[in-house]
Motif scaffolding. Structure first.
Motif, PDB file in Angstrom:
ATOM      1  N   ASP A 186       0.689  -1.601  -0.093  1.00 26.63           N
ATOM      2  CA  ASP A 186      -0.034   0.103  -0.048  1.00 26.63           C
ATOM      3  C   ASP A 186       1.056   1.186   0.283  1.00 26.63           C
ATOM      4  OD1 ASP A 186      -2.146  -0.890   0.166  1.00 26.63           O
ATOM      5  OD2 ASP A 186      -2.236  -1.544   2.306  1.00 26.63           O
ATOM      6  N   THR A 187       2.085   0.906   0.952  1.00 21.09           N
ATOM      7  CA  THR A 187       3.008   2.286   0.508  1.00 21.09           C
ATOM      8  C   THR A 187       4.129   1.982   0.356  1.00 21.09           C
ATOM      9  OG1 THR A 187       3.594   1.700   3.389  1.00 21.09           O
ATOM     10  CG2 THR A 187       1.649   3.099   2.542  1.00 21.09           C
ATOM     11  N   ASP A 188       4.826   3.093   0.242  1.00 22.78           N
ATOM     12  CA  ASP A 188       6.270   2.614  -0.718  1.00 22.78           C
ATOM     13  C   ASP A 188       6.609   1.231  -1.423  1.00 22.78           C
ATOM     14  OD1 ASP A 188       9.199   2.379  -0.402  1.00 22.78           O
ATOM     15  OD2 ASP A 188       9.849   1.373   1.185  1.00 22.78           O
ATOM     16  N   ASN A 189       5.322   1.825  -2.700  1.00 17.05           N
ATOM     17  CA  ASN A 189       5.366   1.161  -3.438  1.00 17.05           C
ATOM     18  C   ASN A 189       5.757   0.812  -4.313  1.00 17.05           C
ATOM     19  OD1 ASN A 189       3.762   3.157  -3.798  1.00 17.05           O
ATOM     20  ND2 ASN A 189       1.743   1.261  -3.800  1.00 17.05           N
ATOM     21  N   THR A 190       6.693   1.606  -4.774  1.00 18.53           N
ATOM     22  CA  THR A 190       7.624   1.777  -6.580  1.00 18.53           C
ATOM     23  C   THR A 190       8.770   2.485  -5.922  1.00 18.53           C
ATOM     24  OG1 THR A 190       5.914   3.708  -6.922  1.00 18.53           O
ATOM     25  CG2 THR A 190       7.977   3.409  -8.103  1.00 18.53           C
TER      26      THR A 190
END
Length: 371
Positions: A186-190
């Motif tokens: 959901d976060t830090d996903n790139t």
């Protein structure tokens, strides 16, 4: 540390040399490169007196200067580099040297096979950590390509055309967008590529038709075609260079007579000429007759002489090693080699004598044993 590795990567093997080049390098460097483009070229092709250096830098890759320069320029751009050519033309060695000189890490490698999956070029998961704590960046296992992106380094993809189309398609987005999305998070996903990231891929020109590259992927690469070495002098230099490394690695003290090296080079030249004039594939050896295969023949003969001979390389041993290495199909390859031995080696032995006499006998015995 170097002595504890069966084969040290280029950045370890030439660490002292790379440190010295970096200390005297005052040229402009793209991105986070450790050496300037001129020093990268010099590291690979060796120094000349006109370079004005206080020490000599030996040549490590033997080929046209323009191939190296085009490769370096490509890596300084935002395009990938595809080295394409026949087996044994030094594509992987050039890729390793480029990576070692540019970012001091040539080990971020993906090997392309029919079993290579998208996970191998993106990421996978540590299953036990996922079960214990759920999916997170800590439980993610980055691929060598993703690691290269995060660190701004060179990622390598060996035998690109042997991987399937879905793997090749996944590479398009990496080369185009310069990031990888992780939809499971959901976060830090790139993961974004840092400046200096690029990919060096290699492809075997004999694999054409296995998994052809799409036009979209081709546009993301600059192609550098590495030809087979046909110049006798250059080929002799390559074989001597690799043989010296081989003897050092195995800690073997054994002389390779120049006359025997001439016999080996001439034999491969003869067999290549015969393959070029063959009317069908059945009349050609399965071997590509590359420089790398010459080195393999010589390595086999050296090790046999060291462990089972009198620690001197002899023509008989070389003849047997050549037949043993090149006779891969039976009876087709054996028939071709037998024809060469009777039609070329035997008359040459009668005319020139010398090492050709022992080479004739060693080859004859090997053919008889394998038949």
């Amino acid at each position: 540390m170097n002595n504890e590795m069966l084969r040290a990567p280029a950045e370890v093997k030439y660490a002292e040399e790379l440190d010295w080049l970096e200390s005297v390098d005052d040229g402009p460097k793209p991105f986070s490169w450790r050496l300037s483009p001129k020093m990268v070229r010099l590291f690979i092709l060796g120094s000349e007196r006109s370079d004005g250096l206080d020490r000599e830098i030996p040549q490590k890759w033997f080929g046209d200067r323009s191939f190296v320069e085009r490769s370096i320029v490509t890596l300084a751009s935002d395009r990938g580099l595809l080295l394409i050519g026949d087996p044994g033309t030094g594509k992987s060695w050039l890729a390793e040297l480029l990576s070692a000189a540019i970012c001091r890490n040539s080990t971020l490698v993906v090997q392309g096979t029919a079993g290579t999956t998208e996970d191998h070029i993106k990421y996978s998961w540590n299953v036990s950590m996922v079960i214990a704590k759920g999916q997170s960046r800590e439980s993610m296992i980055p691929s060598p390509i993703m690691t290269a992106m995060e660190r701004g380094m060179i990622g390598r993809f060996e035998e690109l055309t042997r991987s399937t189309s879905d793997v090749q398609d996944a590479l398009i987005s990496i080369l185009s967008e310069k990031y990888v999305s992780i939809p499971e998070l959901d976060t830090d996903n790139t993961v974004f590529a840092r400046p200096g990231f690029s990919i060096i891929a290699t492809a075997n020109s004999r694999d054409r038709g296995v998994n052809d590259l799409s036009s979209a992927l081709k546009r993301r690469f600059n192609f550098v075609r590495i030809p087979v070495v046909t110049n006798r002098t250059s080929e002799a230099e390559i074989v001597r260079f690799r043989t010296t490394e081989l003897l050092r690695r195995h800690r073997i003290e054994l002389d390779v007579p120049p006359t025997l090296l001439d016999v080996l080079l001439q034999s491969f030249a003869d067999l290549r000429a015969a393959a070029a004039s063959a009317a069908s594939e059945d009349e050609k050896l399965e071997s590509a007759l590359s420089t790398a295969e010459q080195i393999g023949v010589l390595e086999d003969a050296i090790l046999h002489s060291h462990f089972f001979g009198d620690r001197a390389l002899r023509a008989e041993t070389l003849g047997g090693a050549l037949v043993g290495s090149l006779a891969r199909r039976s009876p087709e390859d054996l028939a071709i080699l037998n024809k060469y031995w009777h039609g070329v080696v035997e008359p040459r032995s009668r005319k020139d004598g010398g090492e050709w006499t022992g080479f004739l006998e060693g080859g004859r015995q090997a053919i008889s044993t394998l038949s």
